[in-house]
Design an enzyme around this catalytic site. Structure first.
Site: not given
Ligand code: AMP
Ligand code: MG
Length: 477
Positions: A129, A253-254
């Site tokens: 998180g 999701d982005n």
């Molecule tokens: P992202 O690649 O940043 O779009 O993230 C993809 C998913 O991974 C999303 O659901 C984020 O909330 C989750 N996520 C990314 N980094 C972390 C982290 N350090 N802790 C928890 N969840 C994460």
């Molecule tokens: Mg994301």
């Protein structure tokens, strides 16, 4: 939202409302940020604060931006969503982001105030998180640069360090929290989430909410709403293409329904023109390469249409027909926006059928000679380019329109940035800040990037391409 109560105000100017929290329960989970040992302000975006109706002098409170204290009226929550990541479906959700609420600005606009990196949520899975300082400063820097370039984007209000280390592949890094400001955080993946759960009432509530919040002008059924979403995405991706921006991780999701650029991970700007350019270390097949972005946007919109099918028509076959009809129109919408912007980059006010060929042959020349994308258009704008055969054709074309040379130059100055975030300068600034606590390079870079169309500035330091052919970005968390 018309049904929102009058939110309270505070000395710092917080006026938080919670329209998203009024969606059905499945869309969110109440969760507080986890306090950190030593919040310290790194950057505060004073002009953005003011635009939000916040008093920057009263805001210099790292505790709030670290999640150690809540602004008055906050009701923190994590959002549920799903997404196709590199084409694979997964249930996701805010794993390291918490929404504090929606700030109502003095002019009545509504913006999500979200902490990124505030500790675990019910959606964190194995993640901590948390976020590291480098990537959060990177998001701050690039999102604000995009804003200055006139491209719809989420913005960055503050970055604070936490006094805690976060553990990543490269060891212990300084932990940080970014405060992100967005028109909303509704994603294509939010619709996919609703569809996957199979509750049509929830899906419909989400669509109605999205329309109220982002497309109040759209009349007609849910197909009309989808078309409006598609139109904004076509315009957005065209703008990316015009400045050489590569998002790097266009998972569903982005992609935000608001039409803002969101989630600055492995993004970077192209130097030498080549449609196959990829910087992200994990994008091995070039799925999210520069030249693939329009196709991927269309692919993502197809996932959105799939999720919205039950809203298009009760009969699935007919719903699919409606969806296919709309999605096949994406290419034309994109081409329209792309061509409009490319004409402006070349100072063309009028339209001729051969314009696309003229533009394509310039791009082909750029690819063959490995010409820098930004500097080629900057040089054309400033009249510095070496004579080449193409220029004669361009001059002829310019003569066939009524506008004067100075009008042409003015349009080109507004359409061609002199400065973009050069990858090596971004890396230098982030390394100085996160490894040595030296914010000067970052501040200098942010100053240069705050006026990208100011062609009267001569900053060779910020306009040279890196020459690093093997530059790589990481899905830095
Ligand atoms: P992202 O690649 O940043 O779009 O993230 C993809 C998913 O991974 C999303 O659901 C984020 O909330 C989750 N996520 C990314 N980094 C972390 C982290 N350090 N802790 C928890 N969840 C994460
Ligand atoms: Mg994301």
């Amino acid at each position: 939202m018309p049904d929102s109560p009058e939110p309270p105000s505070s000395p710092a100017g917080w006026r938080l409302d919670h329209s998203y929290a009024r969606l059905p329960k499945a869309f969110h989970a109440r969760i507080d940020p986890t306090p950190v040992p030593e919040p310290k302000m790194v950057v505060l975006n004073r002009s953005l604060a003011e635009a939000l109706g916040l008093n920057a002098d009263e805001l210099n409170d790292a505790a709030i931006f670290a999640g150690n204290a809540l602004p008055p009226g906050a009701e923190p929550l994590a959002q549920a969503y799903a997404g196709h990541q590199y084409a694979h479906f997964a249930m996701l959700g805010d794993g390291r982001a918490i929404l504090l609420g929606e700030q109502i600005t003095p002019s009545g606009d509504r913006f999500d105030i979200q902490l990124k990196g505030p500790g675990p949520t019910p959606f964190s899975r194995r993640g901590d998180g948390r976020a590291a300082l480098g990537p959060m400063l990177r998001e701050y820097l690039i999102s604000e640069a995009m804003q200055a370039l006139g491209i719809p984007t989420t913005r960055s209000l503050a970055v604070v360090t936490t006094g805690e280390k976060v553990w990543r592949q490269d060891g212990g890094l300084p932990g940080a929290v970014l405060t992100r400001v967005a028109a909303s955080h509704i994603r294509v993946g939010t619709f996919e989430y609703a569809a996957a759960r199979g509750e049509k009432a929830d899906l419909q509530a989400l669509a109605d909410y999205t329309r109220q919040r982002h497309y109040p002008e759209v009349e007609g059924g849910y197909a009309a709403l989808f078309e409006a979403v598609m139109e904004r995405q076509a315009a957005l991706i065209a703008k990316w293409m015009h400045v050489g921006f590569i998002h790097g991780v266009m998972n569903t999701d982005n992609m935000a329904l608001s039409g803002e650029t969101i989630d600055y991970g492995p993004c970077a700007f192209m130097d030498a023109y080549d449609p196959a350019t990829v910087f992200s270390s994990i994008d091995r097949n070039g799925r999210y390469a520069y030249g693939n972005q329009p196709r991927i946007a269309q692919w993502n919109l197809a996932r959105l249409a799939e999720a919205m099918l039950p809203l298009f028509h009760d009969d699935e076959k007919q719903a699919i027909e409606i969806a296919n009809g709309m999605i096949s129109g994406f290419e034309e919408r994109f081409q329209h926006h792309w061509l409009t912007g490319m004409r402006a980059k070349l100072g063309l006010f009028t339209q001729e059928s051969e314009d696309k060929t003229l533009i394509q042959s310039l791009l082909e020349w750029m690819q063959e000679t490995k010409a820098d994308f930004t500097n080629t258009f900057r040089d054309l704008t400033q009249g510095h380019l070496e004579p080449l055969e193409w220029q004669a054709r361009w001059s002829e074309r310019l003569k066939r329109q009524p506008q004067s040379a100075s009008e042409v130059r003015e349009l080109m100055r507004r359409s061609n940035p002199a400065f973009i975030p050069r990858n090596h300068k971004v890396e230098e600034a982030l390394a100085a800040a996160s490894e040595h606590g030296d914010l000067n390079p970052l501040q200098r870079l942010m100053t240069a990037l705050s006026a990208p169309f100011d062609h009267s500035q001569d900053w060779p330091e910020f306009s040279e391409p890196s020459g690093l052919e093997s530059y790589q970005t990481f899905c830095g968390t």
